[in-house]
Motif scaffolding. Structure first.
Motif, PDB file in Angstrom:
ATOM      1  N   TYR A  59      88.882  70.092  11.896  1.00 36.25           N
ATOM      2  CA  TYR A  59      87.836  69.727  10.944  1.00 36.25           C
ATOM      3  C   TYR A  59      86.975  70.951  10.645  1.00 36.25           C
ATOM      4  CZ  TYR A  59      84.349  69.738  14.674  1.00 36.25           C
ATOM      5  OH  TYR A  59      83.523  70.115  15.700  1.00 36.25           O
ATOM      6  N   GLU A  60      86.213  70.849   9.609  1.00 32.33           N
ATOM      7  CA  GLU A  60      85.260  71.898   9.238  1.00 32.33           C
ATOM      8  C   GLU A  60      84.041  71.213   8.630  1.00 32.33           C
ATOM      9  OE1 GLU A  60      83.824  75.462   9.465  1.00 32.33           O
ATOM     10  OE2 GLU A  60      85.963  75.279   9.893  1.00 32.33           O
ATOM     11  N   VAL A  61      82.891  71.803   8.816  1.00 32.87           N
ATOM     12  CA  VAL A  61      81.634  71.322   8.242  1.00 32.87           C
ATOM     13  C   VAL A  61      80.995  72.492   7.514  1.00 32.87           C
ATOM     14  CG1 VAL A  61      79.367  70.324   8.712  1.00 32.87           C
ATOM     15  CG2 VAL A  61      81.310  69.708  10.155  1.00 32.87           C
ATOM     16  N   ILE A  62      80.614  72.273   6.259  1.00 32.96           N
ATOM     17  CA  ILE A  62      79.977  73.328   5.469  1.00 32.96           C
ATOM     18  C   ILE A  62      78.643  72.811   4.938  1.00 32.96           C
ATOM     19  CG2 ILE A  62      80.178  74.946   3.543  1.00 32.96           C
ATOM     20  CD1 ILE A  62      83.203  74.572   3.610  1.00 32.96           C
ATOM     21  N   ARG A  63      77.596  73.577   5.156  1.00 29.22           N
ATOM     22  CA  ARG A  63      76.285  73.228   4.619  1.00 29.22           C
ATOM     23  C   ARG A  63      76.291  73.421   3.104  1.00 29.22           C
ATOM     24  NH1 ARG A  63      72.223  70.360   5.915  1.00 29.22           N
ATOM     25  NH2 ARG A  63      70.695  71.775   5.115  1.00 29.22           N
ATOM     26  N   VAL A  64      75.497  72.601   2.442  1.00 30.09           N
ATOM     27  CA  VAL A  64      75.327  72.691   0.993  1.00 30.09           C
ATOM     28  C   VAL A  64      73.842  72.936   0.715  1.00 30.09           C
ATOM     29  CG1 VAL A  64      75.499  71.440  -1.200  1.00 30.09           C
ATOM     30  CG2 VAL A  64      77.262  71.126   0.564  1.00 30.09           C
ATOM     31  N   TYR A  65      73.563  73.989  -0.023  1.00 31.09           N
ATOM     32  CA  TYR A  65      72.207  74.317  -0.457  1.00 31.09           C
ATOM     33  C   TYR A  65      72.216  74.443  -1.971  1.00 31.09           C
ATOM     34  CZ  TYR A  65      71.407  75.661   4.426  1.00 31.09           C
ATOM     35  OH  TYR A  65      71.305  75.662   5.802  1.00 31.09           O
ATOM     36  N   ASN A  66      71.300  73.783  -2.628  1.00 29.83           N
ATOM     37  CA  ASN A  66      71.212  73.839  -4.095  1.00 29.83           C
ATOM     38  C   ASN A  66      72.547  73.512  -4.757  1.00 29.83           C
ATOM     39  OD1 ASN A  66      68.429  74.595  -4.106  1.00 29.83           O
ATOM     40  ND2 ASN A  66      69.069  76.656  -3.527  1.00 29.83           N
ATOM     41  N   GLY A  67      73.282  72.576  -4.168  1.00 29.85           N
ATOM     42  CA  GLY A  67      74.559  72.146  -4.736  1.00 29.85           C
ATOM     43  C   GLY A  67      75.709  73.115  -4.529  1.00 29.85           C
ATOM     44  N   LYS A  68      75.508  74.148  -3.705  1.00 31.58           N
ATOM     45  CA  LYS A  68      76.544  75.168  -3.478  1.00 31.58           C
ATOM     46  C   LYS A  68      76.931  75.211  -2.010  1.00 31.58           C
ATOM     47  CE  LYS A  68      76.034  77.036  -7.653  1.00 31.58           C
ATOM     48  NZ  LYS A  68      76.537  76.177  -8.662  1.00 31.58           N
TER      49      LYS A  68
ATOM     50  N   LEU B 284      78.533  79.956   2.629  1.00 31.33           N
ATOM     51  CA  LEU B 284      79.575  80.732   3.303  1.00 31.33           C
ATOM     52  C   LEU B 284      80.954  80.066   3.212  1.00 31.33           C
ATOM     53  CD1 LEU B 284      77.571  81.860   6.484  1.00 31.33           C
ATOM     54  CD2 LEU B 284      78.013  83.182   4.401  1.00 31.33           C
ATOM     55  N   GLN B 285      81.248  79.592   2.025  1.00 28.51           N
ATOM     56  CA  GLN B 285      82.489  78.861   1.753  1.00 28.51           C
ATOM     57  C   GLN B 285      83.744  79.605   2.188  1.00 28.51           C
ATOM     58  OE1 GLN B 285      83.595  76.842  -2.241  1.00 28.51           O
ATOM     59  NE2 GLN B 285      84.058  78.996  -2.496  1.00 28.51           N
ATOM     60  N   GLU B 286      83.838  80.867   1.849  1.00 25.40           N
ATOM     61  CA  GLU B 286      85.068  81.627   2.146  1.00 25.40           C
ATOM     62  C   GLU B 286      85.353  81.676   3.635  1.00 25.40           C
ATOM     63  OE1 GLU B 286      87.260  82.683  -0.071  1.00 25.40           O
ATOM     64  OE2 GLU B 286      85.984  81.979  -1.709  1.00 25.40           O
ATOM     65  N   GLY B 287      84.333  81.961   4.444  1.00 21.67           N
ATOM     66  CA  GLY B 287      84.521  82.030   5.891  1.00 21.67           C
ATOM     67  C   GLY B 287      84.943  80.700   6.483  1.00 21.67           C
ATOM     68  N   HIS B 288      84.349  79.621   5.991  1.00 19.76           N
ATOM     69  CA  HIS B 288      84.703  78.292   6.485  1.00 19.76           C
ATOM     70  C   HIS B 288      86.152  77.942   6.143  1.00 19.76           C
ATOM     71  CE1 HIS B 288      80.895  76.793   8.028  1.00 19.76           C
ATOM     72  NE2 HIS B 288      80.303  77.418   7.028  1.00 19.76           N
ATOM     73  N   LEU B 289      86.556  78.237   4.914  1.00 30.72           N
ATOM     74  CA  LEU B 289      87.922  77.899   4.504  1.00 30.72           C
ATOM     75  C   LEU B 289      88.953  78.781   5.204  1.00 30.72           C
ATOM     76  CD1 LEU B 289      87.390  77.076   0.735  1.00 30.72           C
ATOM     77  CD2 LEU B 289      87.622  75.500   2.669  1.00 30.72           C
TER      78      LEU B 289
ATOM     79  N   VAL C 169      79.184  68.990   3.840  1.00 30.08           N
ATOM     80  CA  VAL C 169      80.458  68.304   3.653  1.00 30.08           C
ATOM     81  C   VAL C 169      81.265  68.498   4.936  1.00 30.08           C
ATOM     82  CG1 VAL C 169      80.556  68.413   1.139  1.00 30.08           C
ATOM     83  CG2 VAL C 169      81.516  70.266   2.469  1.00 30.08           C
ATOM     84  N   TYR C 170      81.928  67.446   5.334  1.00 29.55           N
ATOM     85  CA  TYR C 170      82.764  67.425   6.531  1.00 29.55           C
ATOM     86  C   TYR C 170      84.163  67.056   6.058  1.00 29.55           C
ATOM     87  CZ  TYR C 170      84.832  65.367  10.748  1.00 29.55           C
ATOM     88  OH  TYR C 170      85.672  65.049  11.782  1.00 29.55           O
ATOM     89  N   PHE C 171      85.152  67.832   6.450  1.00 26.79           N
ATOM     90  CA  PHE C 171      86.521  67.480   6.086  1.00 26.79           C
ATOM     91  C   PHE C 171      87.451  67.759   7.249  1.00 26.79           C
ATOM     92  CE2 PHE C 171      85.373  71.597   4.425  1.00 26.79           C
ATOM     93  CZ  PHE C 171      86.439  72.437   4.692  1.00 26.79           C
ATOM     94  N   GLN C 172      88.526  67.004   7.286  1.00 26.35           N
ATOM     95  CA  GLN C 172      89.462  67.161   8.385  1.00 26.35           C
ATOM     96  C   GLN C 172      90.903  67.049   7.899  1.00 26.35           C
ATOM     97  OE1 GLN C 172      87.964  63.938  10.843  1.00 26.35           O
ATOM     98  NE2 GLN C 172      89.830  62.781  10.481  1.00 26.35           N
TER      99      GLN C 172
END
Length: 110
Positions: A32-41, A44-49, A88-91
């Motif tokens: 799984y991965e969890v990514i914070r969302v700030y101002n709808g964005k 650190l999307q690239e690092g999480h993916l 967002v949390y996805f697995q």
């Protein structure tokens, strides 16, 4: 109404279902991965993916979509839910594998 990403689709949360035979449900066989969302964005999307893909590779799981498709789906999910601040949390699980799940006759008893 809340929406979720399920098998490369954005659907109402109430329509999502996970099989009891899914190895992620029985054994926690997935990532799984969890990514914070700030101002709808996504923050650190690239690092999480990259970490998500790396974790999948280490467990011999195949991520069913490309990183670009995943980014697009996550953006659509954020937009559909009207999320400005949150996460967002996805697995990803190994799914259902023939011959590995329990049948009713094999269910352990306490």
């Amino acid at each position: 109404m809340s929406y979720v990403m399920y098998n490369e689709s954005i659907i109402p949360k109430e329509e999502a279902a996970i099989s009891f035979d899914d190895r992620g449900y029985y054994f926690g066989d997935g990532i799984y991965e969890v990514i914070r969302v700030y101002n709808g964005k996504l923050f650190l999307q690239e690092g999480h993916l990259e970490r998500f893909q790396d974790s999948a590779s280490k467990l011999d799981l195949t991520v069913p979509c490309s990183p670009d498709t995943m980014k697009s789906l996550l953006r659509r999910l954020i937009e559909k839910n009207g999320l400005t601040t949150g996460y967002v949390y996805f697995q990803l699980t190994r799914g259902i594998q023939a011959g590995i799940t329990c049948t009713s006759a094999e269910q352990p008893r306490c």
